[in-house]
Design a protein around this motif. Structure first.
Motif, PDB file in Angstrom:
ATOM      1  N   VAL A  91       0.846  -1.192   0.000  1.00  9.09           N
ATOM      2  CA  VAL A  91       0.000   0.000   0.000  1.00  9.09           C
ATOM      3  C   VAL A  91       0.886   1.248   0.000  1.00  9.09           C
ATOM      4  O   VAL A  91       1.846   1.351   0.760  1.00  9.09           O
ATOM      5  CB  VAL A  91      -0.956   0.011   1.218  1.00  9.09           C
ATOM      6  N   THR A  92       0.571   2.186  -0.865  1.00 12.36           N
ATOM      7  CA  THR A  92       1.306   3.447  -0.933  1.00 12.36           C
ATOM      8  C   THR A  92       1.108   4.196   0.382  1.00 12.36           C
ATOM      9  O   THR A  92      -0.021   4.342   0.858  1.00 12.36           O
ATOM     10  CB  THR A  92       0.795   4.303  -2.103  1.00 12.36           C
ATOM     11  N   SER A  93       2.201   4.665   0.975  1.00 15.14           N
ATOM     12  CA  SER A  93       2.113   5.257   2.314  1.00 15.14           C
ATOM     13  C   SER A  93       2.983   6.506   2.424  1.00 15.14           C
ATOM     14  O   SER A  93       4.064   6.579   1.852  1.00 15.14           O
ATOM     15  CB  SER A  93       2.559   4.248   3.378  1.00 15.14           C
ATOM     16  N   ILE A  94       2.468   7.467   3.193  1.00 13.48           N
ATOM     17  CA  ILE A  94       3.214   8.689   3.495  1.00 13.48           C
ATOM     18  C   ILE A  94       3.179   8.885   5.000  1.00 13.48           C
ATOM     19  O   ILE A  94       2.105   8.880   5.605  1.00 13.48           O
ATOM     20  CB  ILE A  94       2.589   9.923   2.819  1.00 13.48           C
ATOM     21  N   PHE A  95       4.349   9.030   5.611  1.00 12.41           N
ATOM     22  CA  PHE A  95       4.345   9.292   7.046  1.00 12.41           C
ATOM     23  C   PHE A  95       5.123  10.562   7.359  1.00 12.41           C
ATOM     24  O   PHE A  95       6.158  10.854   6.760  1.00 12.41           O
ATOM     25  CB  PHE A  95       4.860   8.091   7.848  1.00 12.41           C
ATOM     26  N   VAL A  96       4.577  11.326   8.286  1.00 14.54           N
ATOM     27  CA  VAL A  96       5.182  12.570   8.731  1.00 14.54           C
ATOM     28  C   VAL A  96       6.020  12.296   9.964  1.00 14.54           C
ATOM     29  O   VAL A  96       5.604  11.563  10.868  1.00 14.54           O
ATOM     30  CB  VAL A  96       4.087  13.611   9.064  1.00 14.54           C
ATOM     31  N   THR A  97       7.214  12.879  10.005  1.00 17.89           N
ATOM     32  CA  THR A  97       8.061  12.741  11.179  1.00 17.89           C
ATOM     33  C   THR A  97       9.027  13.914  11.249  1.00 17.89           C
ATOM     34  O   THR A  97       9.332  14.547  10.236  1.00 17.89           O
ATOM     35  CB  THR A  97       8.851  11.410  11.151  1.00 17.89           C
ATOM     36  N   HIS A  98       9.481  14.227  12.459  1.00 16.45           N
ATOM     37  CA  HIS A  98      10.573  15.192  12.618  1.00 16.45           C
ATOM     38  C   HIS A  98      11.838  14.460  13.060  1.00 16.45           C
ATOM     39  O   HIS A  98      12.870  15.077  13.279  1.00 16.45           O
ATOM     40  CB  HIS A  98      10.208  16.273  13.642  1.00 16.45           C
ATOM     41  N   ASP A  99      11.720  13.114  13.180  1.00 19.45           N
ATOM     42  CA  ASP A  99      12.828  12.276  13.630  1.00 19.45           C
ATOM     43  C   ASP A  99      13.665  11.854  12.422  1.00 19.45           C
ATOM     44  O   ASP A  99      13.230  11.057  11.588  1.00 19.45           O
ATOM     45  CB  ASP A  99      12.272  11.040  14.354  1.00 19.45           C
ATOM     46  N   GLN A 100      14.873  12.365  12.319  1.00 20.52           N
ATOM     47  CA  GLN A 100      15.731  12.081  11.171  1.00 20.52           C
ATOM     48  C   GLN A 100      16.069  10.601  11.067  1.00 20.52           C
ATOM     49  O   GLN A 100      16.023  10.010   9.978  1.00 20.52           O
ATOM     50  CB  GLN A 100      17.025  12.888  11.288  1.00 20.52           C
ATOM     51  N   ASP A 101      16.420   9.986  12.199  1.00 15.12           N
ATOM     52  CA  ASP A 101      16.777   8.566  12.190  1.00 15.12           C
ATOM     53  C   ASP A 101      15.612   7.708  11.720  1.00 15.12           C
ATOM     54  O   ASP A 101      15.796   6.733  10.983  1.00 15.12           O
ATOM     55  CB  ASP A 101      17.222   8.105  13.589  1.00 15.12           C
ATOM     56  N   GLU A 102      14.420   8.073  12.164  1.00 17.78           N
ATOM     57  CA  GLU A 102      13.220   7.338  11.784  1.00 17.78           C
ATOM     58  C   GLU A 102      12.996   7.397  10.275  1.00 17.78           C
ATOM     59  O   GLU A 102      12.734   6.372   9.629  1.00 17.78           O
ATOM     60  CB  GLU A 102      12.024   7.948  12.510  1.00 17.78           C
ATOM     61  N   ALA A 103      13.110   8.575   9.700  1.00 19.42           N
ATOM     62  CA  ALA A 103      12.904   8.741   8.262  1.00 19.42           C
ATOM     63  C   ALA A 103      13.957   7.976   7.466  1.00 19.42           C
ATOM     64  O   ALA A 103      13.644   7.312   6.473  1.00 19.42           O
ATOM     65  CB  ALA A 103      12.943  10.224   7.894  1.00 19.42           C
ATOM     66  N   ILE A 104      15.210   8.062   7.886  1.00 19.14           N
ATOM     67  CA  ILE A 104      16.295   7.379   7.184  1.00 19.14           C
ATOM     68  C   ILE A 104      16.109   5.869   7.232  1.00 19.14           C
ATOM     69  O   ILE A 104      16.336   5.161   6.245  1.00 19.14           O
ATOM     70  CB  ILE A 104      17.656   7.779   7.793  1.00 19.14           C
ATOM     71  N   GLU A 105      15.677   5.365   8.374  1.00 24.54           N
ATOM     72  CA  GLU A 105      15.550   3.919   8.564  1.00 24.54           C
ATOM     73  C   GLU A 105      14.333   3.334   7.856  1.00 24.54           C
ATOM     74  O   GLU A 105      14.391   2.231   7.311  1.00 24.54           O
ATOM     75  CB  GLU A 105      15.462   3.610  10.060  1.00 24.54           C
ATOM     76  N   VAL A 106      13.217   4.065   7.835  1.00 20.12           N
ATOM     77  CA  VAL A 106      11.949   3.493   7.385  1.00 20.12           C
ATOM     78  C   VAL A 106      11.620   3.804   5.925  1.00 20.12           C
ATOM     79  O   VAL A 106      11.128   2.941   5.190  1.00 20.12           O
ATOM     80  CB  VAL A 106      10.789   3.988   8.296  1.00 20.12           C
ATOM     81  N   ALA A 107      11.875   5.024   5.480  1.00 17.69           N
ATOM     82  CA  ALA A 107      11.348   5.490   4.194  1.00 17.69           C
ATOM     83  C   ALA A 107      12.110   4.974   2.984  1.00 17.69           C
ATOM     84  O   ALA A 107      13.332   4.790   3.023  1.00 17.69           O
ATOM     85  CB  ALA A 107      11.344   7.021   4.168  1.00 17.69           C
ATOM     86  N   ASP A 108      11.377   4.743   1.895  1.00 18.89           N
ATOM     87  CA  ASP A 108      12.002   4.456   0.600  1.00 18.89           C
ATOM     88  C   ASP A 108      12.572   5.744   0.014  1.00 18.89           C
ATOM     89  O   ASP A 108      13.630   5.735  -0.612  1.00 18.89           O
ATOM     90  CB  ASP A 108      10.967   3.877  -0.382  1.00 18.89           C
TER      91      ASP A 108
END
Length: 352
Positions: A184-201
């Motif tokens: 499923v196409t997904s968009i998540f908002v975060t201010h956590d840099q580590d979280e974005a780097i680890e999770v996002a394509d």
């Protein structure tokens, strides 16, 4: 592109939350909207969901402009950071809520809920209430509830913000695996840099209502295109005169230098310094335990740098004189960021 935003603008009074925002997302991708508070990332998410209306511009999903489509008709699942579960409904009833709104047959509801309960790993807990669950379990229920109607797009607004660090780390891996499995196409908002780097394509970096950079996590981190992106990641030390540090090429119009901790090598006086000619003496002003290593604050030529040492290396004390070698640096001129490498380390490389 499966999801497209074209020239989106949004004002709240005199505040411009979205300033000519345009981007596209491929089907099945997990995208991180990253930026500081007030950068406009949650406003973008809410406009896609139909909870806010853009002043102008188009929001397109699967080739259809949805600007005037009610939120309930957009086929979008939304996961809130506060879970937003119904307190007096069981796990089963929370997950089934959207299906009941759609007036699905009871046998279909039971089958779908059972499927999702198994997917989120909460079998046997269907009759529990939210107050009887841990934070991580509640967020999994919120995730399943959003997925129950088979949305074409999943939106997550800082989904791990209310969860403690250990569980948050576990849920990051879990979310990435689930999204990949479901497609499923997904968009998540975060201010956590580590979280974005680890999770996002892919990561979309937002700043003051505008997009500063879009790219794969490693590319955005290692080759920032703007001064904001260069200074946003990690724990950078920022100063104006980088000529204080040996062996860096001069850049015309340079305004400031950005040095990340991983760009700095600190060695004790009795340790071998491979690049001794370019190393400079510094004084350790702080030593902090950071879980994965030791973080040092070092004063060199009147500038304060942050560096790291591993537990395997000899300990360093506050007040100790050390050798400091800065082997890489970002230099900004206008809105451009340039990556320079110390000449004694290798020939300089410039990335714009």
């Amino acid at each position: 592109m499966y999801v497209e935003l074209k020239h989106i603008n949004k004002h709240f009074g005199n505040f411009k939350a979205s300033d000519d925002v345009s981007f596209g997302i491929e089907k099945g991708k997990l995208i991180g909207l990253l930026g500081p508070s007030g950068s406009g990332k949650t406003t973008i998410l809410r406009m896609i969901a139909g909870l806010e209306t853009p002043d102008n511009g188009d929001i397109i999903i699967d080739g259809k402009i949805i600007n005037n489509v009610p939120a309930s008709k957009r086929g979008i699942g939304f996961v809130f950071q506060s879970y937003a579960l119904f307190r007096y409904m069981t796990v089963f009833e929370n997950i089934a809520f959207g299906l009941r709104v759609l007036k699905k047959p009871e046998n279909e509801i039971k089958e779908r809920v059972a499927e999702l309960v198994k997917l989120i790993g909460l079998e046997g807990l269907e009759k529990r209430y939210p107050s009887q669950l841990s934070g991580g379990q509640r967020q999994r229920v919120a995730f399943a509830r959003a997925l129950a109607p088979n949305p074409q797009l999943l939106l997550l607004d800082e989904p791990f913000a209310a969860i403690d660090a250990k569980v948050r780390q576990e849920l990051r891996h879990w979310l990435k695996e689930m999204i990949a499995k479901l497609g499923v196409t997904s968009i998540f908002v975060t201010h956590d840099q580590d979280e974005a780097i680890e999770v996002a394509d892919e990561i979309i970096i937002m700043n003051k209502g505008r997009i500063d950079q879009i790219g794969k996590p490693l590319d955005v981190y290692s080759t920032p295109k703007t001064s904001f992106v260069a200074s946003f990641f990690g724990q950078p030390s920022i100063f104006k005169d980088y000529s204080k540090f040996n062996s860096f090429e001069a850049i015309d119009g340079a305004e400031q230098a950005i040095v990340r901790p991983e760009f700095v090598k600190v060695t004790k006086k009795d340790e071998t310094q491979k690049y001794g000619k370019s190393a400079q003496e510094g004084v350790v002003t702080d030593v902090a335990f950071r879980g994965s290593g030791i973080e040092l604050t070092v004063l060199v030529n009147g500038e304060t740098l942050t560096a790291r040492r591993s537990f395997d290396e000899p300990s360093v004390s506050v007040g100790e004189k050390v050798d400091v070698f800065v082997y890489r640096i970002f230099v900004t001129a206008g809105d451009n960021a340039y990556l320079l490498e110390n000449k004694s380390f290798r020939d300089p490389v410039i990335v714009i």
